[in-house]
Design a protein around this motif. Sequence first.
Motif, mmCIF file in Angstrom:
data_model
loop_
_atom_site.group_PDB
_atom_site.id
_atom_site.type_symbol
_atom_site.label_atom_id
_atom_site.label_comp_id
_atom_site.label_asym_id
_atom_site.label_seq_id
_atom_site.Cartn_x
_atom_site.Cartn_y
_atom_site.Cartn_z
ATOM 1 N N ARG A 127 0.846 -1.181 0.000
ATOM 2 C CA ARG A 127 0.000 0.000 0.000
ATOM 3 C C ARG A 127 0.884 1.234 0.000
ATOM 4 O O ARG A 127 1.967 1.244 0.609
ATOM 5 N N GLN A 142 -3.145 3.966 -1.898
ATOM 6 C CA GLN A 142 -3.326 3.138 -3.093
ATOM 7 C C GLN A 142 -2.810 1.733 -2.816
ATOM 8 O O GLN A 142 -1.875 1.548 -2.030
ATOM 9 N N ASN A 143 -3.418 0.735 -3.453
ATOM 10 C CA ASN A 143 -3.058 -0.668 -3.262
ATOM 11 C C ASN A 143 -2.458 -1.221 -4.548
ATOM 12 O O ASN A 143 -2.970 -0.960 -5.638
ATOM 13 N N TRP A 144 -1.389 -2.011 -4.407
ATOM 14 C CA TRP A 144 -0.674 -2.530 -5.567
ATOM 15 C C TRP A 144 -0.375 -4.017 -5.388
ATOM 16 O O TRP A 144 -0.043 -4.474 -4.285
ATOM 17 N N THR A 173 0.199 -4.089 -10.861
ATOM 18 C CA THR A 173 -1.133 -3.591 -11.173
ATOM 19 C C THR A 173 -1.747 -2.943 -9.942
ATOM 20 O O THR A 173 -1.494 -3.358 -8.807
ATOM 21 N N ARG A 174 -2.540 -1.907 -10.169
ATOM 22 C CA ARG A 174 -3.233 -1.237 -9.071
ATOM 23 C C ARG A 174 -4.479 -2.038 -8.713
ATOM 24 O O ARG A 174 -5.228 -2.492 -9.576
ATOM 25 N N GLN A 176 -8.033 -1.784 -6.875
ATOM 26 C CA GLN A 176 -9.016 -0.820 -6.373
ATOM 27 C C GLN A 176 -10.187 -1.579 -5.769
ATOM 28 O O GLN A 176 -10.955 -2.222 -6.478
ATOM 29 N N GLU A 186 -7.908 2.893 -16.717
ATOM 30 C CA GLU A 186 -6.542 2.445 -16.551
ATOM 31 C C GLU A 186 -6.305 1.170 -17.345
ATOM 32 O O GLU A 186 -7.251 0.430 -17.664
ATOM 33 N N ASN A 190 -0.078 -1.679 -14.842
ATOM 34 C CA ASN A 190 0.388 -0.297 -14.755
ATOM 35 C C ASN A 190 1.885 -0.149 -14.997
ATOM 36 O O ASN A 190 2.341 0.926 -15.421
#
Length: 268
Positions: A127, A142-144, A173-174, A176, A186, A190
Motif C-alpha cells: 500500500r 493506493q493498493n498494488w 497492477t493497481r 481498487q 486504466e 500499470n
Amino acid sequence: MEYFFFALILLALPAAAQTRRVVFDYQLWAEAQAELALKNGDYLLLSLHGENTPAFYSSVNNRRLLGFDTRGAALAYEHFWNDHWSAGATAQYTSVLGAAYVLPEVLLRHRSPVGPLTFGQRLGFYRTFPVRDLNAAVGQVQNWLTLRADLEKLLPVGGGVALRPRLSYEAVTRVQFQKNPAFIEERTINYTSLRAEVGCRLNDYVDVTPWFAYTTQYFFALGQFNGIGQPVGGGRLNLVTPVLGLDARLTLFQGRAAFERRQLPTQH
C-alpha cells in the motif's frame, strides 16, 4: 502450483495492438544493502536506494542530495519455511522530487530447480501512504499487486568468488477495492520491468550486482485532434525508460562466523 505466479504474469502481459511507445532518457539506480543472516535461515535487510536521471541535471540546475531525484530506505524480514517457500514483510520510505510516501508490503516467494537453473516467483501486495504529496488528485492510499518471475544460475569460479547471471520480469497492477474517480480509465497492468544482471559474490560477506532493465509504464492517453477534428493521438501509451543499476550488499552473520544459508539475489 509451483508455476502459478508465473502463469499469472503471462496472462497479464499488456496487449501491443494500437499502442504508442515513447522511450525516455536512461536513468541510473543504485542500492546499498546490509543483510543480517540469522542462524534459523531467516534474514533482516536494511537498504538505501537512489535514482538519478542524467538528462534532467544536464538541462536544469537542480542538484539534489547525492545527485538523486528519488531516494528511499527499506527494512525487510523474511522467513523460510523450507528450501522452496518463504514469506516476509517490508517497510519502505520513498521521497520523489518533494513528495514522500510510506510503502508497507507483504510477500510470498517460491524457488525451485528447473534443470541446471533456479526458477523463482514472488507475489507481493503493498500500500502507498502519502506523507507529503504534490498532487492532491492522487494523494491518497493506493493498493498494488506485484508478480515477478526469474531464472538464475550460480557459477562458482574459484577462490570463494561466484557469478550469478539472472533474468527477471515483473508486472505491477493497481488494486481498487472501491472505484476511484481520480483513475477513470486504466490499463490492466500499470508497470513492468524486464531486468538482466550478473551478480558477483566476492566472498561470504560482499556481493556486487551490475544490472540493466527496461521499465515500462502503461497509460490511456487523452484523445487529441487536429484542426479539422480528426483524431491524431490518445489511446494506449507505453512510456519506456532504460535503467542502468548497481546493487552492493554487505552480509553479516549472527554469531559473526559465516555459515551455509539460502541467500537470495540482491533484487529482493
